[in-house]
Design a protein around this motif. Structure first.
Motif, PDB file in Angstrom:
ATOM      1  N   GLY A  59     -12.720  -6.600   9.889  1.00  0.00           N
ATOM      2  CA  GLY A  59     -12.193  -5.524  10.696  1.00  0.00           C
ATOM      3  C   GLY A  59     -11.086  -4.770   9.991  1.00  0.00           C
ATOM      4  O   GLY A  59     -10.745  -5.059   8.838  1.00  0.00           O
ATOM      5  N   PRO A  60     -10.472  -3.816  10.690  1.00  0.00           N
ATOM      6  CA  PRO A  60      -9.500  -2.928  10.063  1.00  0.00           C
ATOM      7  C   PRO A  60      -8.075  -3.471  10.006  1.00  0.00           C
ATOM      8  O   PRO A  60      -7.170  -2.767   9.567  1.00  0.00           O
ATOM      9  N   LEU A  86     -15.496  -2.675   9.000  1.00  0.00           N
ATOM     10  CA  LEU A  86     -15.315  -1.675  10.053  1.00  0.00           C
ATOM     11  C   LEU A  86     -14.024  -0.929   9.765  1.00  0.00           C
ATOM     12  O   LEU A  86     -12.943  -1.518   9.829  1.00  0.00           O
ATOM     13  N   GLY A  87     -14.119   0.339   9.403  1.00  0.00           N
ATOM     14  CA  GLY A  87     -12.923   1.119   9.122  1.00  0.00           C
ATOM     15  C   GLY A  87     -12.843   1.542   7.673  1.00  0.00           C
ATOM     16  O   GLY A  87     -13.722   1.260   6.852  1.00  0.00           O
ATOM     17  N   ASP A  88     -11.757   2.206   7.370  1.00  0.00           N
ATOM     18  CA  ASP A  88     -11.510   2.771   6.043  1.00  0.00           C
ATOM     19  C   ASP A  88     -10.684   1.787   5.217  1.00  0.00           C
ATOM     20  O   ASP A  88      -9.584   1.414   5.628  1.00  0.00           O
ATOM     21  N   ARG A  91      -7.023   2.423   4.667  1.00  0.00           N
ATOM     22  CA  ARG A  91      -6.094   2.368   5.796  1.00  0.00           C
ATOM     23  C   ARG A  91      -5.803   0.933   6.235  1.00  0.00           C
ATOM     24  O   ARG A  91      -5.219   0.707   7.280  1.00  0.00           O
ATOM     25  N   LEU A  92      -6.231  -0.019   5.443  1.00  0.00           N
ATOM     26  CA  LEU A  92      -5.943  -1.415   5.765  1.00  0.00           C
ATOM     27  C   LEU A  92      -4.447  -1.685   5.656  1.00  0.00           C
ATOM     28  O   LEU A  92      -3.761  -1.076   4.834  1.00  0.00           O
ATOM     29  N   ASP A 109     -20.467  -0.508   4.610  1.00  0.00           N
ATOM     30  CA  ASP A 109     -20.036   0.043   5.898  1.00  0.00           C
ATOM     31  C   ASP A 109     -20.788  -0.686   7.009  1.00  0.00           C
ATOM     32  O   ASP A 109     -22.002  -0.882   6.924  1.00  0.00           O
ATOM     33  N   CYS A 125     -13.643  -9.663  12.454  1.00  0.00           N
ATOM     34  CA  CYS A 125     -13.501  -8.247  12.814  1.00  0.00           C
ATOM     35  C   CYS A 125     -12.189  -7.987  13.544  1.00  0.00           C
ATOM     36  O   CYS A 125     -11.316  -7.284  13.063  1.00  0.00           O
ATOM     37  N   ASP A 136     -17.929  -0.050  18.557  1.00  0.00           N
ATOM     38  CA  ASP A 136     -18.693   0.298  17.361  1.00  0.00           C
ATOM     39  C   ASP A 136     -20.071  -0.361  17.403  1.00  0.00           C
ATOM     40  O   ASP A 136     -20.190  -1.579  17.585  1.00  0.00           O
TER      41      ASP A 136
END
Length: 547
Positions: A59-60, A86-88, A91-92, A109, A125, A136
């Motif tokens: 997860g993020p 899940l996510g960019d 941006r972690l 992804d 996640c 999601d």
């Protein structure tokens, strides 16, 4: 007994450990990932003996960071690992980003996730900090496949023919979508009914301490097996108290961690002086209902006697005297037809603990008995009909209660006395942390000014100070056969017996709940309520041998 830490309490304890300089966040993440891999191999040794294929969902946040560590360690072990994010990745949070950089394989992804063959699925996640349902589609599909895999394992254990070998499934910290504070699924209460919002797992690995959600509501069902791994968080008692105060809600709730009851809760029950007299261990009085309804009181009385009360008396109306006399031996019998008769019995100051409710009947007569008993301000257990009789006027009961009282409602009785608190537990939570049985019991105890034991597989006990504990009949302590007529009456009697012996209300309720579950496990399937008191000596002997 061990502390159960809410998500907020765990966060501040982690931060306190980091700020003390004893450990870094990166070190905690590495230890968490290693702990998960250790638990996987301990639970399924065959997975450690050869190379396998794993799918890891990250997860993020920092839960995803744990997943990167797990993926790297499995890859180093020689496994083939596919990692979905899940996510960019840009941006972690810092520690998760550092472990993402250490991961040498590709990052896919989660939108590209599709069901595929594997030996292990890892849900990293969302952890304990999740405050909303999972929306999601890729993550939901992954979690649904985890649930389907575990359903296949259960079918195989039940003897069904299952084609192929379904993957093993593990959740990091807590199954994604499950509220760590309440054990409730955010967005829905019945994840096993084809809901993709929360997967069911074969193993859940958490860190430092378990969370209430691992033991409450849907938590045990969804977690599967629970492993708790030490990640090296050491705080002085002063720092720990300060951290818990920092995690307190504005109304003061949460300042104290709830306890998970264990054998130590019942250890004091074994203590009896060699030269003690029966009067040194109290005299419990259990009120009986009329003819044809005295069985519940007799069950309670036997529970009180078996747990060590020096003397136990059943007080019955005239119509039930012969019925009770035919059934009682070591338990004494006195007549009490009404509140006045009860008060005359209570003129004996050695009668120091009372149990009212089982089989008494619902109505004004029972209300009068309860209010008369409460006026003497002795230790008292109010159960069943003693609670329901005040359903239309709970404030009348609350005004009469005192700190020596213990209320023992099941959920239906709880809803009659505390409808607003029960409603919070029945509403489907859309945001977290969701209201929990711990919250409800603490609020009820504060309102009633006494100890409240809210019965269930996840029995919760709280007193008016906010102290609380959980007796979990789940995981390796599951005792589903306790769902039988009369088992609650025996529990009320065990509490009464311990009150007669001088135990404080919270201590008596906790020890009784733990012993009640152990007595059921001692008997096993086929249990009826009459078995419970007579299995207590075996439980106590085992407890003495293990101490």
């Amino acid at each position: 007994m061990a502390d159960l830490l809410t998500a907020a309490q765990m966060r501040v304890i982690e931060q306190a450990a980091i700020q003390s300089g004893a450990v870094t966040g990166l070190e905690l993440m590495e230890r968490a990932g290693r702990g998960v891999v250790e638990a996987i191999f301990e639970t399924w040794p065959d997975l450690a003996k050869a190379n396998h294929r794993a799918l890891v969902l990250c997860g993020p946040g920092n839960n995803g960071g744990d997943g990167f560590v797990i993926a790297r360690l499995l890859s180093d072990w020689g496994w083939q690992v596919e990692l979905f994010l899940l996510g960019d990745p840009d941006r972690l949070p810092p520690d998760a980003k550092a472990n993402h950089a250490r991961w040498q394989g590709p990052t896919l992804d989660v939108a590209d996730y599709a069901t595929r063959d594997c030996d292990l699925m890892v849900d990293a996640c969302f952890g304990t900090g999740l405050a909303r349902p999972i929306t999601d589609d890729g993550a939901r599909a992954f979690l649904k496949d985890c649930a389907l895999a575990e359903d296949s394992h259960e079918a195989r254990r039940a003897g069904a023919a299952v084609y192929g070998a379904p993957p093993r499934t593990v959740a990091v910290d807590i199954p994604s979508g499950l509220c760590a504070d309440s054990g409730r699924v955010l967005g829905g209460e019945h994840p096993w009914q084809d809901s993709p919002d929360c997967g069911r797992f074969g193993l859940t690995v958490t860190f430092h301490r378990a969370k209430p959600g691992h033991y409450l509501a849907s938590g045990p069902y969804l977690c599967g097996k629970l492993a708790i791994k030490d990640i090296g968080i050491t705080l002085s008692p002063v720092l720990q108290r300060a951290a818990l105060m920092k995690a307190a809600a504005p109304d003061g709730a949460g300042r104290r961690a709830a306890s998970l009851l264990g054998p130590r809760a019942a250890q004091p029950v074994l203590t009896k002086g060699q030269e003690a007299h029966k009067y040194d261990h109290g005299h419990a009085l259990v009120l009986s209902g009329p003819m044809g309804r005295s069985g519940a009181a007799r069950l309670a009385a036997r529970g009180a006697l078996r747990v060590g009360a020096g003397l136990v008396t059943v007080a019955a109306p005239g119509s039930a005297m012969m019925e009770c006399a035919c059934q009682l031996t070591a338990v004494m019998l006195r007549r009490a037809d009404d509140a006045e008769g009860l008060l005359s019995l209570l003129d004996d100051p050695r009668m120091n603990a009372l149990c009212l409710g089982p089989g008494l009947g619902v109505g004004q007569d029972t209300r009068a008995l309860v209010l008369a008993a409460l006026s003497r301000r002795r230790a008292i257990v109010l159960d069943a009909d003693a609670l329901t009789s005040f359903a239309d006027a709970p404030d009348d009961l609350f005004q009469a209660l005192h700190p020596l009282a213990v209320l023992t409602p099941h959920m239906g009785e709880f809803a009659r006395l505390f409808p607003d608190l029960a409603q919070g537990l029945s509403d489907l939570p859309r945001q977290g942390p969701a209201p929990s049985r711990l919250d409800a019991a603490r609020s009820a105890a504060a309102r009633a000014g006494c100890t409240v034991l809210l019965k269930g597989p996840d029995t919760v006990i709280a007193d008016q100070t906010g102290a609380a504990s959980v007796n979990s009949a789940a995981y390796d302590r599951a005792a589903p056969w306790l769902a039988t007529a009369g088992s609650g009456d025996v529990l009320a009697g065990i509490i009464t017996g311990l009150l007669a012996r001088g135990f404080a209300p919270l201590e008596a309720a906790g020890a009784a709940a733990w012993l009640h579950t152990e007595a059921a496990r001692q008997i096993g399937p086929g249990l009826i309520a009459e078995d419970l008191p007579d299995s207590l000596p075996q439980v106590l002997n085992r407890l003495a041998a293990e101490s």
